[in-house]
Design a protein around this motif. Structure first.
Motif, PDB file in Angstrom:
ATOM      1  N   ASP A   1      44.474  86.547   9.947  1.00 52.88           N
ATOM      2  CA  ASP A   1      45.384  85.468   9.523  1.00 52.88           C
ATOM      3  C   ASP A   1      46.791  85.697  10.102  1.00 52.88           C
ATOM      4  OD1 ASP A   1      46.816  83.505   8.251  1.00 52.88           O
ATOM      5  OD2 ASP A   1      45.915  83.847   6.275  1.00 52.88           O
ATOM      6  N   PRO A   2      46.964  85.413  11.410  1.00 51.58           N
ATOM      7  CA  PRO A   2      48.261  85.705  12.048  1.00 51.58           C
ATOM      8  C   PRO A   2      49.434  84.968  11.416  1.00 51.58           C
ATOM      9  CG  PRO A   2      46.592  85.155  13.701  1.00 51.58           C
ATOM     10  CD  PRO A   2      45.976  84.888  12.365  1.00 51.58           C
ATOM     11  N   ASP A   3      49.241  83.736  10.913  1.00 54.17           N
ATOM     12  CA  ASP A   3      50.367  83.003  10.313  1.00 54.17           C
ATOM     13  C   ASP A   3      50.874  83.722   9.072  1.00 54.17           C
ATOM     14  OD1 ASP A   3      50.229  81.126  12.246  1.00 54.17           O
ATOM     15  OD2 ASP A   3      49.033  79.700  11.081  1.00 54.17           O
ATOM     16  N   ARG A   4      49.908  84.194   8.271  1.00 56.20           N
ATOM     17  CA  ARG A   4      50.308  84.897   7.042  1.00 56.20           C
ATOM     18  C   ARG A   4      51.065  86.183   7.394  1.00 56.20           C
ATOM     19  NH1 ARG A   4      45.913  87.104   2.905  1.00 56.20           N
ATOM     20  NH2 ARG A   4      45.634  88.357   4.737  1.00 56.20           N
TER      21      ARG A   4
ATOM     22  N   PRO B   1      51.729  88.764  16.384  1.00 59.76           N
ATOM     23  CA  PRO B   1      50.577  88.588  15.484  1.00 59.76           C
ATOM     24  C   PRO B   1      49.439  87.879  16.223  1.00 59.76           C
ATOM     25  CG  PRO B   1      52.623  87.814  14.467  1.00 59.76           C
ATOM     26  CD  PRO B   1      52.896  87.981  15.936  1.00 59.76           C
ATOM     27  N   THR B   2      48.265  88.482  16.211  1.00 60.59           N
ATOM     28  CA  THR B   2      47.153  88.013  17.037  1.00 60.59           C
ATOM     29  C   THR B   2      45.873  87.987  16.217  1.00 60.59           C
ATOM     30  OG1 THR B   2      48.183  88.966  18.996  1.00 60.59           O
ATOM     31  CG2 THR B   2      45.815  88.559  19.131  1.00 60.59           C
ATOM     32  N   TYR B   3      45.110  86.902  16.372  1.00 61.73           N
ATOM     33  CA  TYR B   3      43.856  86.773  15.621  1.00 61.73           C
ATOM     34  C   TYR B   3      42.804  87.737  16.155  1.00 61.73           C
ATOM     35  CZ  TYR B   3      39.456  84.916  13.926  1.00 61.73           C
ATOM     36  OH  TYR B   3      38.225  84.800  13.339  1.00 61.73           O
ATOM     37  N   ALA B   4      42.165  88.474  15.244  1.00 59.20           N
ATOM     38  CA  ALA B   4      40.976  89.258  15.603  1.00 59.20           C
ATOM     39  C   ALA B   4      40.140  89.453  14.356  1.00 59.20           C
ATOM     40  CB  ALA B   4      41.369  90.619  16.172  1.00 59.20           C
ATOM     41  N   ASP B   5      38.833  89.223  14.501  1.00 64.11           N
ATOM     42  CA  ASP B   5      37.888  89.480  13.411  1.00 64.11           C
ATOM     43  C   ASP B   5      36.848  90.444  13.971  1.00 64.11           C
ATOM     44  OD1 ASP B   5      35.921  89.497  11.493  1.00 64.11           O
ATOM     45  OD2 ASP B   5      35.889  87.310  11.209  1.00 64.11           O
ATOM     46  N   ALA B   6      36.718  91.597  13.335  1.00 60.88           N
ATOM     47  CA  ALA B   6      35.783  92.609  13.841  1.00 60.88           C
ATOM     48  C   ALA B   6      34.333  92.135  13.771  1.00 60.88           C
ATOM     49  CB  ALA B   6      35.960  93.914  13.078  1.00 60.88           C
ATOM     50  N   ALA B   7      34.085  91.051  13.034  1.00 62.64           N
ATOM     51  CA  ALA B   7      32.731  90.484  13.005  1.00 62.64           C
ATOM     52  C   ALA B   7      32.481  89.586  14.217  1.00 62.64           C
ATOM     53  CB  ALA B   7      32.538  89.692  11.714  1.00 62.64           C
ATOM     54  N   ASP B   8      33.528  89.331  15.008  1.00 67.39           N
ATOM     55  CA  ASP B   8      33.449  88.360  16.109  1.00 67.39           C
ATOM     56  C   ASP B   8      33.857  89.051  17.422  1.00 67.39           C
ATOM     57  OD1 ASP B   8      33.875  86.373  17.965  1.00 67.39           O
ATOM     58  OD2 ASP B   8      35.469  85.361  16.830  1.00 67.39           O
ATOM     59  N   PRO B   9      32.858  89.523  18.209  1.00 65.44           N
ATOM     60  CA  PRO B   9      33.168  90.299  19.422  1.00 65.44           C
ATOM     61  C   PRO B   9      34.095  89.556  20.384  1.00 65.44           C
ATOM     62  CG  PRO B   9      30.806  90.306  18.999  1.00 65.44           C
ATOM     63  CD  PRO B   9      31.417  89.371  17.995  1.00 65.44           C
ATOM     64  N   ARG B  10      33.932  88.225  20.470  1.00 66.95           N
ATOM     65  CA  ARG B  10      34.769  87.480  21.423  1.00 66.95           C
ATOM     66  C   ARG B  10      36.251  87.583  21.063  1.00 66.95           C
ATOM     67  NH1 ARG B  10      33.208  81.542  23.292  1.00 66.95           N
ATOM     68  NH2 ARG B  10      33.870  81.144  21.194  1.00 66.95           N
TER      69      ARG B  10
ATOM     70  N   MET C   1      45.196  97.211  14.642  1.00 63.57           N
ATOM     71  CA  MET C   1      44.167  96.656  13.757  1.00 63.57           C
ATOM     72  C   MET C   1      44.645  96.778  12.307  1.00 63.57           C
ATOM     73  SD  MET C   1      41.074  95.822  14.968  1.00 63.57           S
ATOM     74  CE  MET C   1      39.883  94.782  14.173  1.00 63.57           C
ATOM     75  N   GLY C   2      44.194  95.845  11.442  1.00 65.34           N
ATOM     76  CA  GLY C   2      44.544  95.972  10.014  1.00 65.34           C
ATOM     77  C   GLY C   2      46.034  95.906   9.765  1.00 65.34           C
ATOM     78  N   ALA C   3      46.764  95.174  10.638  1.00 64.84           N
ATOM     79  CA  ALA C   3      48.234  95.195  10.593  1.00 64.84           C
ATOM     80  C   ALA C   3      48.797  94.596   9.309  1.00 64.84           C
ATOM     81  CB  ALA C   3      48.797  94.444  11.800  1.00 64.84           C
ATOM     82  N   ALA C   4      47.987  93.803   8.588  1.00 65.15           N
ATOM     83  CA  ALA C   4      48.470  93.226   7.324  1.00 65.15           C
ATOM     84  C   ALA C   4      48.097  94.116   6.143  1.00 65.15           C
ATOM     85  CB  ALA C   4      47.874  91.834   7.135  1.00 65.15           C
TER      86      ALA C   4
END
Ligand SMILES: NC(=O)c1ccc[n+]([C@@H]2O[C@H](COP(=O)([O-])OP(=O)(O)OC[C@H]3O[C@@H](n4cnc5c(N)ncnc54)[C@H](OP(=O)(O)O)[C@@H]3O)[C@@H](O)[C@H]2O)c1
Length: 284
Positions: A28-31, A46-55, A1-4
């Motif tokens: 933002d995996p591309d960035r 690099p993988t998309y994840a938003d902690a506001a979005d459970p899915r 998490m928070g890899a950037a």
């Protein structure tokens, strides 16, 4: 998490240096991918994840065994960390390494640390193995003082002559990577500091010596520093309040180096003089 981010990025680089493959979560995996060098790229997903979005969390944590959990400070930090922990448990994660902070207690004088306490408690009750890292102030945050020092030879704070346990974020990354790859280290709460604590007047003197011209430390009242950070540095009120609370914590509770980094790794932590020398062009 928070890899950037600061601690997540340092952990990612330390894991890559060990040859450990890592799924790097970010909104933002591309960035993030664009920041990886050729040696690191094959090990990082690099993988998309938003902690506001459970899915997105369920998808990103699928089949993960361990989670490094760090989250930018902000009004939704606790909500985001609790949700991430719950979904990690549902996904079968076995071990979580969480970045916390000093004074993570229910009645802490630092609001962010009260939030970390809630998150630590939630994690410890989750049934997953839990390792808590409590780093002190990051040396890298001193770079926020660089423009004021370069322009006017002045550094501001509200820490009086109290000393602060600055730690280099790269040491935090090294410890996190160790804890994730050495099962015998999992399960503790570790305070992370540099090898020596420094006051603001001492930091100003160090920078002045390196620059070859005087740097003056100006100690402000807490309310003055809050106003200065909001008007001069453009910080939102909650962040300016947090910075003031952290500095006042060092005045309230004497900070002394903790030997954990050396105990776990067998080497001394990176030093503040070396860090400042490395970043000196920013202060010129
Ligand atoms: N600064 C200090 O001196 C200090 C000292 C002790 C402890 N700490 C603790 O260290 C932690 C901060 O670590 P840091 O400096 O590594 O943080 P950071 O660089 O400010 O941010 C880490 C990452 O949080 C991610 N993030 C924010 N909102 C998100 C969301 N909704 N979903 C997914 N990811 C999200 C961001 O990733 P993306 O933008 O890539 O999505 C960001 O890169 C804090 O909890 C703080 O209390 C700080």
């Amino acid at each position: 998490m928070g890899a950037a981010g600061a601690t997540g990025g340092a952990t990612l680089r330390s894991l890559a240096a060990m040859g450990a493959p890592t799924r790097a979560l970010t909104r933002d995996p591309d960035r993030l991918a664009a920041t990886l060098d050729s040696g690191t790229r094959p090990l990082v997903d690099p993988t998309y994840a938003d902690a506001a979005d459970p899915r997105s969390l369920r998808e990103a944590l699928r089949e993960a065994r361990q989670l490094f959990l760090t989250m930018a400070n902000g009004p939704h930090q606790v909500e985001h960390e609790l949700r991430t922990i719950d979904i990690a448990g549902e996904c079968g994660v076995e071990h979580v390494v969480k970045i916390s902070a000093p004074a993570a207690e229910p009645r802490s004088p630092v609001a962010v640390s009260r939030g970390h306490h809630r998150t630590e408690e939630h994690l410890l009750a989750s049934g997953m193995a839990a390792t808590v890292l409590r780093p002190y102030a990051f040396m890298q945050k001193l770079l926020l003082q660089a423009p004021g020092i370069a322009a006017a030879g002045v550094m501001h704070g509200a820490m009086e002559r109290a000393r602060c346990n600055y730690v280099d974020v790269r040491d935090i990354g090294d410890i996190a990577a160790d804890v994730l790859t050495r099962p015998e280290l999992a399960g503790g709460t570790y305070e992370l500091t540099g090898g020596r604590a420094y006051s603001h007047p001492e930091v100003a003197e160090l920078i002045g010596e390196l620059l070859g011209r005087p740097v003056r430390y100006v100690d402000l009242a807490p309310d003055e520093l809050r106003a200065h950070l909001m008007t001069r540095a453009g910080m939102p009120e909650w962040l300016a309040t947090h910075v003031v609370e952290i500095q006042r914590l060092a005045v309230l509770r004497k900070e002394e180096p903790d030997p954990t980094i050396t105990r776990l790794t067998g080497r001394v932590p990176r030093t503040l003089p070396a860090f400042l020398e490395e970043h000196l062009p920013l202060f010129r």
